[in-house]
Design a protein around this motif. Sequence first.
Motif, PDB file in Angstrom:
ATOM      1  N   MET A   1       1.065  -0.976   0.415  1.00  0.00           N
ATOM      2  CA  MET A   1       0.106   0.215   0.198  1.00  0.00           C
ATOM      3  C   MET A   1       0.663   0.889  -0.038  1.00  0.00           C
ATOM      4  N   ALA A   2       0.293   2.222  -1.024  1.00  0.00           N
ATOM      5  CA  ALA A   2       1.643   3.784  -0.300  1.00  0.00           C
ATOM      6  C   ALA A   2       0.685   4.216   0.699  1.00  0.00           C
ATOM      7  N   ARG A   3       1.742   4.505   1.015  1.00  0.00           N
ATOM      8  CA  ARG A   3       2.023   5.299   2.500  1.00  0.00           C
ATOM      9  C   ARG A   3       2.081   6.869   2.217  1.00  0.00           C
ATOM     10  N   THR A   4       2.372   6.937   1.132  1.00  0.00           N
ATOM     11  CA  THR A   4       2.748   8.846   0.940  1.00  0.00           C
ATOM     12  C   THR A   4       1.947  10.052  -0.071  1.00  0.00           C
ATOM     13  N   GLY A   5       1.380  10.719   0.267  1.00  0.00           N
ATOM     14  CA  GLY A   5       0.403  11.853  -0.734  1.00  0.00           C
ATOM     15  C   GLY A   5       1.253  12.204  -1.707  1.00  0.00           C
ATOM     16  N   ASP A   8       1.117  17.714  -1.173  1.00  0.00           N
ATOM     17  CA  ASP A   8       0.518  18.892  -0.138  1.00  0.00           C
ATOM     18  C   ASP A   8       0.574  17.918   1.305  1.00  0.00           C
ATOM     19  N   GLY A   9       1.509  17.123   1.762  1.00  0.00           N
ATOM     20  CA  GLY A   9       1.802  17.286   2.893  1.00  0.00           C
ATOM     21  C   GLY A   9       0.891  15.999   3.428  1.00  0.00           C
ATOM     22  N   ILE A  10      -0.088  15.387   2.900  1.00  0.00           N
ATOM     23  CA  ILE A  10      -1.087  14.692   3.366  1.00  0.00           C
ATOM     24  C   ILE A  10      -0.414  13.224   2.697  1.00  0.00           C
ATOM     25  N   SER A  11      -0.433  12.097   3.731  1.00  0.00           N
ATOM     26  CA  SER A  11       0.080  11.178   4.117  1.00  0.00           C
ATOM     27  C   SER A  11      -0.683   9.945   4.403  1.00  0.00           C
ATOM     28  N   ALA A  12      -0.856   8.829   4.252  1.00  0.00           N
ATOM     29  CA  ALA A  12      -1.468   8.294   4.943  1.00  0.00           C
ATOM     30  C   ALA A  12      -1.353   8.488   6.263  1.00  0.00           C
ATOM     31  N   ASP A  13       0.437   8.230   6.991  1.00  0.00           N
ATOM     32  CA  ASP A  13       0.874   7.470   8.011  1.00  0.00           C
ATOM     33  C   ASP A  13       0.581   9.091   8.565  1.00  0.00           C
ATOM     34  N   ALA A  14       0.059  10.045   7.886  1.00  0.00           N
ATOM     35  CA  ALA A  14      -0.159  11.633   8.753  1.00  0.00           C
ATOM     36  C   ALA A  14      -1.929  11.311   8.924  1.00  0.00           C
ATOM     37  N   VAL A  15      -2.467  10.613   8.897  1.00  0.00           N
ATOM     38  CA  VAL A  15      -3.499  10.349   9.220  1.00  0.00           C
ATOM     39  C   VAL A  15      -3.849   9.598  10.073  1.00  0.00           C
ATOM     40  N   GLU A  16      -2.887   8.646  10.034  1.00  0.00           N
ATOM     41  CA  GLU A  16      -3.085   7.317  11.319  1.00  0.00           C
ATOM     42  C   GLU A  16      -2.109   7.631  12.190  1.00  0.00           C
ATOM     43  N   GLY A  17      -1.747   8.997  11.890  1.00  0.00           N
ATOM     44  CA  GLY A  17      -0.737   9.300  13.433  1.00  0.00           C
ATOM     45  C   GLY A  17      -2.271  10.167  14.291  1.00  0.00           C
ATOM     46  N   LEU A  18      -2.912  10.739  13.359  1.00  0.00           N
ATOM     47  CA  LEU A  18      -3.805  12.335  13.358  1.00  0.00           C
ATOM     48  C   LEU A  18      -4.499  11.255  14.353  1.00  0.00           C
ATOM     49  N   LEU A  19      -5.289   9.629  14.161  1.00  0.00           N
ATOM     50  CA  LEU A  19      -5.717   9.188  14.005  1.00  0.00           C
ATOM     51  C   LEU A  19      -5.630   8.954  16.185  1.00  0.00           C
ATOM     52  N   ALA A  20      -4.593   8.394  16.000  1.00  0.00           N
ATOM     53  CA  ALA A  20      -3.662   8.238  16.961  1.00  0.00           C
ATOM     54  C   ALA A  20      -3.402   8.892  18.373  1.00  0.00           C
ATOM     55  N   TYR A  21      -3.062   9.886  17.662  1.00  0.00           N
ATOM     56  CA  TYR A  21      -3.257  11.303  18.888  1.00  0.00           C
ATOM     57  C   TYR A  21      -4.498  11.401  19.349  1.00  0.00           C
ATOM     58  N   ALA A  39      -7.730  14.368  10.544  1.00  0.00           N
ATOM     59  CA  ALA A  39      -8.562  13.053   9.753  1.00  0.00           C
ATOM     60  C   ALA A  39      -8.807  12.758   8.777  1.00  0.00           C
ATOM     61  N   ILE A  40      -9.586  12.770   9.009  1.00  0.00           N
ATOM     62  CA  ILE A  40     -11.470  12.286   8.265  1.00  0.00           C
ATOM     63  C   ILE A  40     -11.126  13.628   6.809  1.00  0.00           C
ATOM     64  N   ALA A  41     -10.656  14.892   7.505  1.00  0.00           N
ATOM     65  CA  ALA A  41     -10.849  15.409   5.916  1.00  0.00           C
ATOM     66  C   ALA A  41      -8.876  15.004   5.316  1.00  0.00           C
ATOM     67  N   GLY A  42      -7.957  14.873   5.620  1.00  0.00           N
ATOM     68  CA  GLY A  42      -6.921  14.131   5.120  1.00  0.00           C
ATOM     69  C   GLY A  42      -7.120  12.938   4.334  1.00  0.00           C
ATOM     70  N   ARG A  49      -7.871  10.983  -4.885  1.00  0.00           N
ATOM     71  CA  ARG A  49      -7.222  10.595  -5.289  1.00  0.00           C
ATOM     72  C   ARG A  49      -6.866   9.661  -5.466  1.00  0.00           C
ATOM     73  N   ASP A  50      -7.223   8.352  -4.874  1.00  0.00           N
ATOM     74  CA  ASP A  50      -6.960   6.968  -4.765  1.00  0.00           C
ATOM     75  C   ASP A  50      -7.753   5.884  -4.402  1.00  0.00           C
ATOM     76  N   PRO A  51      -8.700   6.182  -4.503  1.00  0.00           N
ATOM     77  CA  PRO A  51     -10.234   5.047  -4.382  1.00  0.00           C
ATOM     78  C   PRO A  51      -9.587   3.460  -3.031  1.00  0.00           C
TER      79      PRO A  51
END
Length: 127
Positions: A1-5, A8-21, A39-42, A49-51
Amino acid sequence: MARTGSGDGISADAVEGLLAYAATQRGFGGAAMRTTERAIAGARVLAARDPVTYTGLLVRALRAGCGLLMSRGRPARALPLAEEALELARSLGGAPLVMALGCTAEVLTALGRKEEAFILLVEAEKE
């Protein structure tokens, strides 16, 4: 699975981090909800971009928001998130669908819509 966006600075890792935080902020007023909304917005941007790659992430983020609202006794506000998560999870099937069915059933039960909740739980059991 691709982990970067994209750039624009949005990545799956960033979203996962926001959810954990957000999960660590539950006792701090509205901070957890604001973090979950980010996290939802990201996740929405990534899924648009990639459903294929990111719909599952969006479903998890929506369920997190729903769970947070339910923990605060706000099932009416949680329902749109649960319904969107369920709609998206239907295309994924499996565990994401079962989790979304359970989440939506919980919200419907809290709203007194027990017959609808029961139908979703039966569907989850068959999945």
